[in-house]
Scaffold this motif. Structure first.
Motif: not given
Length: 503
Positions: A182-196
């Motif tokens: 429940r939401g694991g992929a969304a967490i990863d995607a948001i944090c990836l954007f922040a890091l890039v």
């Protein structure tokens, strides 16, 4: 799609790409509009949640003290008998070099000059003492507390509880394994954007500093044109992509060894070749100021510092550290196998903070003393030539300027390559399935993809929106990352509580 036995997580890989493309396109079309949007969003977050940034950072320091003293501190990451990935020295070298990157080289000299050239807040005492004390606040214990909490949560989840290589692993102690569904992929995607975005900002700062160094040392043109930036960024991206392709045990380890030795030697040279007694005297005053004001300034409660200054500097820094923290947690957590929780805290919090403090004294302290003795030479350089030129003017005041500047340029290049290498490795692993303790490297193709994305984003933004634009964008990811870490910290508190019951 499968690559070398790993299937791509498109729900994580694709969502960060769209906003990055939109930001780059807007930078090309109307950079002023992009900066305006980013400034408005950043101001909205910092004005309403600066207290949460400040208080959460302080809470993490207290939490880590509790963890260190608790029975959980004796837990071995990976379980009793787990084989260490790295020796203590190499562990420290990789941790220090991959978390600081170009920051200490670029901002370690420029930031304290900012603090004394623009009048500091009234009531904070001697400007130089305040400037160096502020550097210690922004670059030592507090940011590394954020990294250590996240890294420790991931290490215990990944190695001890065999959880998947995702950021949702940080929430398992609080929410259980259902968080992955429940939401694991969304967490990863948001944090990836922040890091890039954060890496693009760091690469932009590094490319400007490299160009400034080439202008001063090799006689290149003083202005950074888009073509010059493209060449510099392309060289860095090529280097860290090749290094990332070799994996943790080869590229990152070798580069970190070179980097940490170079950092130490250069810092010792600058300290010894400069006005060493005056610098150490200033460092003593700054250390006292740092210790006596740490709690109120860390919490944003110092009555001598107005809120607008705190928003522009301290709150901005906390947001920026948070934006980097999720991916950094994945990488640092991987390094801790075979060490105890207490050793993990000692290296990732205490040793790295001590290293950063020594660097700030050597470079920031020397810069402040020389600026005062020269009648504001560095302050004038900052105002007329920009922050990328300050370091080279500082080195020009010391003997052996050509050699020192060349070493500084080399370290600037290698430090970003080392940090980008580690982050690209973690980012890429986040985008594929099948990553585990015994198979912790993503396919080379995914690493190369992220290298190209980071390089292209950095070049477009720094060439057309400027460094301010990408710095603003990089902080926007700090808010969701802070919420993730707050939930994770509650889970870490639960682990501490259970450790007492397990005795």
């Amino acid at each position: 799609m499968r690559t070398s036995g790993h299937s791509i997580r498109y729900s994580v890989l694709l969502p960060p790409l769209l906003p990055l493309v939109l930001c780059a396109a807007l930078a090309l079309y109307d950079p002023v509009l992009l900066i305006g949007y980013a400034q408005a969003a950043s101001d909205w977050i910092l004005l309403r949640f600066d207290w949460l940034f400040s208080w959460s950072c302080s809470a993490f320091l207290l939490l880590l003290l509790v963890v260190y003293l608790s029975p959980l501190g004796r837990t071995v990451i990976g379980g009793a008998g787990a084989q260490r990935l790295l020796s203590p020295w190499r562990w420290f070298a990789i941790t220090a070099c991959t978390t600081i990157a170009t920051g200490i080289l670029f901002w370690g000299i420029a930031e304290p000059i900012y603090h004394v050239s623009a009048p500091p807040p009234a009531g904070v005492g001697e400007p130089a003492v305040f400037a160096l004390s502020t550097m210690l606040l922004h670059w030592t214990l507090t940011p590394y507390a954020i990294y250590t909490v996240g890294g420790l949560l991931f290490a215990l989840g990944f190695y001890n509880r065999r959880q998947p290589f995702t950021l949702s692993t940080l929430l398992v102690p609080l929410l259980g394994e259902r968080v992955h569904r429940r939401g694991g992929a969304a967490i990863d995607a948001i944090c990836l954007f922040a890091l890039v975005a954060g890496m693009a900002a760091s690469l932009g700062a590094g490319s400007l500093a490299l160009q400034g160094g080439l202008a001063g040392v090799l006689g290149a043109d003083a202005g950074a044109t888009p073509l010059q930036l493209a060449v510099l960024i392309g060289a860095v991206v090529l280097a860290f992509s090749v290094s990332a392709a070799t994996g943790l045990q080869r590229g990152i380890r070798m580069l970190s060894n070179i980097n940490i030795i170079g950092f130490i030697l250069l810092a010792l040279f600058v300290l010894a070749a400069g006005p060493v007694l005056d610098t150490l005297r200033l460092a003593g005053y700054a250390a006292v100021d740092f210790m006596t004001t740490f709690i109120p300034r860390n919490l944003g409660l110092d009555p001598g510092i107005p809120s607008d200054w705190s928003h522009a500097w301290t709150s901005f820094y906390w947001a920026n550290w948070y934006a980097w923290a999720p991916i950094t947690a994945l990488f640092l957590g991987r390094l801790g196998r075979g060490y105890s929780v207490r050793q993990f805290i000692a290296v990732n919090l205490l040793a790295t903070a001590a290293f950063a403090a020594c660097w700030m004294v050597a470079f920031g302290g020397t810069a402040l003393v020389l600026d005062g003795q020269s009648g504001g030479l560095l302050s004038t350089t900052l105002a007329t030539a920009g922050p990328e030129a300050v370091a080279y003017v500082l080195l020009g005041e010391l003997p052996g300027v050509r050699i020192a500047a060349a070493v500084f340029l080399l370290l600037l290049f290698l430090s970003y390559v080392t940090a980008a290498d580690s982050n690209v490795s973690a980012m890429s692993a986040l985008c594929v399935r099948g990553i585990g303790p015994d198979s912790a490297e993503a396919p080379v193709g995914v690493k190369l993809l992220w290298g190209v994305v980071i390089g292209t984003t950095s070049w477009v933004l720094v060439s057309f929106a400027g460094l301010d634009g990408i710095r603003l964008i990089s902080t926007l990811g700090g808010f969701p990352a802070m919420l993730l870490f707050l939930l994770g910290a509650v889970g870490l508190g639960r682990l501490v509580y259970r450790s007492y019951g397990a005795e």
